[in-house]
Design a protein around this motif. Sequence first.
Motif, PDB file in Angstrom:
ATOM      1  N   GLU A 317       0.693  -1.066  -0.154  1.00 44.92           N
ATOM      2  CA  GLU A 317       0.047   0.056  -0.284  1.00 44.92           C
ATOM      3  C   GLU A 317       0.860   1.436   0.003  1.00 44.92           C
ATOM      4  OE1 GLU A 317      -4.013  -1.243   2.485  1.00 44.92           O
ATOM      5  OE2 GLU A 317      -2.314  -1.418   3.548  1.00 44.92           O
ATOM      6  N   HIS A 318       2.185   1.088   0.401  1.00 48.05           N
ATOM      7  CA  HIS A 318       2.808   2.479   0.466  1.00 48.05           C
ATOM      8  C   HIS A 318       4.149   2.330  -0.170  1.00 48.05           C
ATOM      9  CE1 HIS A 318       0.453   1.777   4.228  1.00 48.05           C
ATOM     10  NE2 HIS A 318       0.216   3.193   3.766  1.00 48.05           N
ATOM     11  N   PRO A 319       4.636   3.218  -0.992  1.00 45.95           N
ATOM     12  CA  PRO A 319       5.822   3.156  -1.738  1.00 45.95           C
ATOM     13  C   PRO A 319       6.959   3.435  -1.076  1.00 45.95           C
ATOM     14  CG  PRO A 319       4.130   4.425  -2.789  1.00 45.95           C
ATOM     15  CD  PRO A 319       3.867   4.317  -1.523  1.00 45.95           C
ATOM     16  N   SER A 320       6.985   4.325   0.068  1.00 42.18           N
ATOM     17  CA  SER A 320       8.240   4.474   0.877  1.00 42.18           C
ATOM     18  C   SER A 320       7.862   5.284   2.092  1.00 42.18           C
ATOM     19  CB  SER A 320       9.166   5.704  -0.172  1.00 42.18           C
ATOM     20  OG  SER A 320      10.285   5.573   0.537  1.00 42.18           O
ATOM     21  N   ILE A 321       8.147   4.247   3.226  1.00 44.91           N
ATOM     22  CA  ILE A 321       8.086   4.910   4.579  1.00 44.91           C
ATOM     23  C   ILE A 321       9.180   4.972   5.119  1.00 44.91           C
ATOM     24  CG2 ILE A 321       7.096   4.452   6.659  1.00 44.91           C
ATOM     25  CD1 ILE A 321       4.609   3.750   5.291  1.00 44.91           C
ATOM     26  N   ILE A 322       9.634   6.157   6.018  1.00 37.54           N
ATOM     27  CA  ILE A 322      10.766   6.226   6.992  1.00 37.54           C
ATOM     28  C   ILE A 322      10.356   5.859   8.338  1.00 37.54           C
ATOM     29  CG2 ILE A 322      12.640   7.474   7.894  1.00 37.54           C
ATOM     30  CD1 ILE A 322      12.695   9.196   5.265  1.00 37.54           C
ATOM     31  N   LYS A 323      10.927   4.968   9.070  1.00 34.73           N
ATOM     32  CA  LYS A 323      10.458   4.786  10.396  1.00 34.73           C
ATOM     33  C   LYS A 323      11.677   4.743  11.263  1.00 34.73           C
ATOM     34  CE  LYS A 323       8.599   2.906  13.878  1.00 34.73           C
ATOM     35  NZ  LYS A 323       8.110   1.496  13.947  1.00 34.73           N
ATOM     36  N   TYR A 324      11.672   5.695  12.347  1.00 34.63           N
ATOM     37  CA  TYR A 324      12.774   6.000  13.134  1.00 34.63           C
ATOM     38  C   TYR A 324      11.938   5.733  14.492  1.00 34.63           C
ATOM     39  CZ  TYR A 324      16.464   8.258  15.824  1.00 34.63           C
ATOM     40  OH  TYR A 324      17.194   8.492  16.916  1.00 34.63           O
ATOM     41  N   LYS A 325      11.788   6.615  15.188  1.00 33.03           N
ATOM     42  CA  LYS A 325      10.860   6.570  16.549  1.00 33.03           C
ATOM     43  C   LYS A 325       9.375   6.577  16.160  1.00 33.03           C
ATOM     44  CE  LYS A 325      14.455   8.451  19.355  1.00 33.03           C
ATOM     45  NZ  LYS A 325      14.945   9.748  20.209  1.00 33.03           N
ATOM     46  N   ASN A 326       9.011   7.285  15.067  1.00 35.26           N
ATOM     47  CA  ASN A 326       7.768   7.541  14.414  1.00 35.26           C
ATOM     48  C   ASN A 326       7.891   7.166  12.917  1.00 35.26           C
ATOM     49  OD1 ASN A 326       6.210   8.139  16.941  1.00 35.26           O
ATOM     50  ND2 ASN A 326       7.413  10.356  16.734  1.00 35.26           N
ATOM     51  N   GLU A 327       6.763   7.065  12.316  1.00 34.87           N
ATOM     52  CA  GLU A 327       6.814   6.816  11.007  1.00 34.87           C
ATOM     53  C   GLU A 327       6.634   8.090  10.059  1.00 34.87           C
ATOM     54  OE1 GLU A 327       5.631   2.309  10.105  1.00 34.87           O
ATOM     55  OE2 GLU A 327       4.209   3.541   9.687  1.00 34.87           O
ATOM     56  N   PHE A 328       7.147   8.432   8.970  1.00 30.12           N
ATOM     57  CA  PHE A 328       7.045   9.261   7.923  1.00 30.12           C
ATOM     58  C   PHE A 328       6.829   8.784   6.643  1.00 30.12           C
ATOM     59  CE2 PHE A 328       8.987  12.512   5.224  1.00 30.12           C
ATOM     60  CZ  PHE A 328       8.274  13.482   5.226  1.00 30.12           C
ATOM     61  N   ASP A 329       5.713   9.201   6.211  1.00 31.46           N
ATOM     62  CA  ASP A 329       5.122   8.500   4.796  1.00 31.46           C
ATOM     63  C   ASP A 329       5.282   9.655   3.651  1.00 31.46           C
ATOM     64  OD1 ASP A 329       3.744   7.622   2.595  1.00 31.46           O
ATOM     65  OD2 ASP A 329       2.064   6.960   3.682  1.00 31.46           O
ATOM     66  N   LEU A 330       6.258   9.528   2.806  1.00 30.31           N
ATOM     67  CA  LEU A 330       6.561  10.197   1.720  1.00 30.31           C
ATOM     68  C   LEU A 330       5.617  10.499   0.741  1.00 30.31           C
ATOM     69  CD1 LEU A 330       9.488   9.345   3.094  1.00 30.31           C
ATOM     70  CD2 LEU A 330      10.366  10.175   0.825  1.00 30.31           C
ATOM     71  N   ASN A 331       4.568   9.635   0.777  1.00 31.53           N
ATOM     72  CA  ASN A 331       3.369   9.748  -0.095  1.00 31.53           C
ATOM     73  C   ASN A 331       2.082   9.374   0.521  1.00 31.53           C
ATOM     74  OD1 ASN A 331       4.999   9.364  -3.098  1.00 31.53           O
ATOM     75  ND2 ASN A 331       5.927   7.964  -1.373  1.00 31.53           N
ATOM     76  N   GLU A 332       1.715  10.399   1.252  1.00 29.61           N
ATOM     77  CA  GLU A 332       0.523  10.361   2.087  1.00 29.61           C
ATOM     78  C   GLU A 332      -0.827  10.211   1.344  1.00 29.61           C
ATOM     79  OE1 GLU A 332       0.600  13.779   4.582  1.00 29.61           O
ATOM     80  OE2 GLU A 332       1.876  12.784   5.932  1.00 29.61           O
ATOM     81  N   ASN A 333      -0.758  10.775   0.057  1.00 28.95           N
ATOM     82  CA  ASN A 333      -1.948  10.824  -0.710  1.00 28.95           C
ATOM     83  C   ASN A 333      -2.209   9.412  -1.716  1.00 28.95           C
ATOM     84  OD1 ASN A 333      -3.012  13.461   0.401  1.00 28.95           O
ATOM     85  ND2 ASN A 333      -1.549  14.257  -1.388  1.00 28.95           N
ATOM     86  N   ILE A 334      -0.939   8.515  -1.519  1.00 26.98           N
ATOM     87  CA  ILE A 334      -1.062   7.324  -2.514  1.00 26.98           C
ATOM     88  C   ILE A 334      -1.253   6.081  -1.248  1.00 26.98           C
ATOM     89  CG2 ILE A 334       0.282   5.758  -3.764  1.00 26.98           C
ATOM     90  CD1 ILE A 334       1.809   8.279  -4.579  1.00 26.98           C
ATOM     91  N   LYS A 335      -2.312   5.191  -2.158  1.00 24.16           N
ATOM     92  CA  LYS A 335      -2.633   3.908  -1.127  1.00 24.16           C
ATOM     93  C   LYS A 335      -2.618   2.947  -2.217  1.00 24.16           C
ATOM     94  CE  LYS A 335      -5.388   1.624   2.522  1.00 24.16           C
ATOM     95  NZ  LYS A 335      -6.298   1.520   3.379  1.00 24.16           N
ATOM     96  N   GLY A 336      -1.727   2.138  -2.416  1.00 24.57           N
ATOM     97  CA  GLY A 336      -1.951   1.084  -3.303  1.00 24.57           C
ATOM     98  C   GLY A 336      -2.930  -0.047  -3.024  1.00 24.57           C
ATOM     99  N   TYR A 337      -3.173  -0.811  -3.957  1.00 27.12           N
ATOM    100  CA  TYR A 337      -4.182  -1.933  -3.755  1.00 27.12           C
ATOM    101  C   TYR A 337      -3.415  -3.247  -2.924  1.00 27.12           C
ATOM    102  CZ  TYR A 337      -7.804  -5.658  -4.254  1.00 27.12           C
ATOM    103  OH  TYR A 337      -8.699  -6.558  -3.914  1.00 27.12           O
ATOM    104  N   LYS A 338      -3.954  -3.667  -2.024  1.00 22.12           N
ATOM    105  CA  LYS A 338      -3.183  -4.735  -1.363  1.00 22.12           C
ATOM    106  C   LYS A 338      -3.525  -6.383  -2.151  1.00 22.12           C
ATOM    107  CE  LYS A 338      -2.357  -6.989   3.232  1.00 22.12           C
ATOM    108  NZ  LYS A 338      -0.936  -6.624   3.220  1.00 22.12           N
ATOM    109  N   ALA A 339      -2.477  -6.910  -2.477  1.00 26.87           N
ATOM    110  CA  ALA A 339      -2.756  -8.146  -3.069  1.00 26.87           C
ATOM    111  C   ALA A 339      -2.923  -9.232  -2.140  1.00 26.87           C
ATOM    112  CB  ALA A 339      -1.107  -8.678  -3.595  1.00 26.87           C
ATOM    113  N   GLN A 340      -3.805 -10.078  -2.423  1.00 22.61           N
ATOM    114  CA  GLN A 340      -4.128 -11.466  -1.528  1.00 22.61           C
ATOM    115  C   GLN A 340      -3.029 -12.465  -1.585  1.00 22.61           C
ATOM    116  OE1 GLN A 340      -6.729 -11.095   0.700  1.00 22.61           O
ATOM    117  NE2 GLN A 340      -6.798  -9.175  -0.309  1.00 22.61           N
ATOM    118  N   ARG A 341      -2.244 -12.760  -0.402  1.00 23.09           N
ATOM    119  CA  ARG A 341      -1.196 -13.936  -0.629  1.00 23.09           C
ATOM    120  C   ARG A 341      -1.676 -15.234  -0.027  1.00 23.09           C
ATOM    121  NH1 ARG A 341       3.571 -11.595   2.757  1.00 23.09           N
ATOM    122  NH2 ARG A 341       1.982 -11.265   4.113  1.00 23.09           N
TER     123      ARG A 341
END
Length: 588
Positions: A317-341
């Motif tokens: 769902e997310h192209p690129s997220i930085i995680k340190y103590k909190n999360e920072f989403d570089l693409n807040e307006n994008i949400k991909g479709y989740k594949a069924q595994r």
Amino acid sequence: MNSQEAYSINLAGDIYSYGNRIFYTVKTIENKKYASYIMELLDDEPKKLTFGNSERLPSFIDETLYYIKYDDKSETLIKIEKNSEPQTIAVFKKIKKYIIAGDLIFIIAVEDADPKEPFVAEKIKYRFNGTGLFRKRYSLYKVDKNLSKVYSGNFDVEDIAYNGKRLLIQTTENHDDYGLSDIYEIDFNGNKIKRITEKSLVIHGFNISESGRIALSGHYDLDPWKINYIIFPEEKKEIRVENDSYDSILTDMFFTPPYKLKFYRDRLYFIGQNKSTSNLYSLFNYSIKKETEIDGKIMDFDISEDGIPVFVYTDNEHPSIIKYKNEFDLNENIKGYKAQRMLLDSGEIFFMFRDENAPTIVFIHGGPQTAYGNIYYIEFQYLYSNGYNILFTNPPGSTGYGKDYETECVGDWGGKDFEYIKKAMETVKEKYKLKNDFAVTGGSYGGFMTNWIVSHSDIFKCAISERSISNMLSMIGTSDIGFWFNTLQLKIDDPYSPDGMKKLMEYSPITYVKNVKTPVLLITGEEDYRCPIEQAEQFFVGLKLNNIDSELIRYPGDNHEHARSGIPSNMIDRLEKKLQWFNKYMKK
């Protein structure tokens, strides 16, 4: 979603931690061109530090910011001391890595060369995908008061590490043709002190701790299906973590930083793979600890001064997220479709279900010793948004499922792997009550499989074969790795013996081109030295001579990475051309 929107994402990498300051590169595509700049994440607030849209690989030491500035012709190492103006340190054709060693700077780089000069090939590997002809090699340079070359030859210096006392380099000098590496300890003038590795091996990355412990991720021998271990060469210790102490999950995102290992004191941090996900792990006294619980792929990481990991990850769902103590989403307006595994036999399959009446595209990954994962995949999201179900699988040969699974397709390309793909198709067809047709596409080994499938069956309505393989024999002499890769994968001792040539042609789709009934689009880069364009040319002519609807798209300036990090305008055009081909045969 249109093709330009598909690539309108921001990607983070080059993570670098200094004290409580986190630096990183953001890469994006603007006006059909790459742009990248340096950011700082301080107290959860991102701050832009550079504004030229052509900066990468930051480091920060003693109130001085270092980074690489680039253009189409060269790359320059820059430093900014406090609030001073940027200062040029050194200029090269390309810079692979640099480190600060006290008052010295060491740079792994390659110089420019005149492409119009005659070239003499002396070794069997005389060119390489993404590099071209080896007119110049990556060498080690030292910046003191002046710039000097301290370690070089007809081989590549690939990596460097320094712990304040010991300076180490990784080179291909002993087995350059086959890309096997060794680690050496050298002095500041490039003189060898000792060889660290007893024999050459595949090295994905290495590092040294403050106390002098050396660790690497890799495996001995050339076989691509070998499981990777964390190896302590001076301690003669090998440790396997999860199903692979490396991460070979494929992505089509245009910023994929190199694999790394990082010491925090004597604790080693690295990325490991288990099935279709990768996570951050650590080793201390040979005891393994899983540091993250990400259902996706770790793209890059570092360890902060207080021992906390900072990392970049992606998931469906997310192209690129930085995680340190909190999360920072570089693409807040994008949400991909989740594949069924879903588990299937000893592997996994993934399905992006749009509609039971929608046509389905089957994707086959390259390798074959790589894997699809639970990540944001640009092409999947694009085609899904344009009305297609998406099926992608990890058939026998895929990494992350253990050695036995990785070796199942060795010597049998188009056998168990093809049967697995057909079984996956039947599984989703039954589970989701699919009523429409299937198409197939893949690149590299996936391109081989696409060519093989259409020359051995007519189960697909149409096909798109990218950077493909059609003639295993001619690839021996035209690919940068074909002379050893094809022989290992097909278990051949001598490719030019009568038996060797016979087997290579038996596993060549061109041999069966007259069987093809499926319309095929072939796509490749003009400068692909891995699966050279002559492979697509042969299959295209064979299809045309047999009156099969086919097209060949050639992208000037692009190599084997044309679908991942090619020329942006070409990548955008490629998505449009693929959609047009699928729509032509799949949309009723």
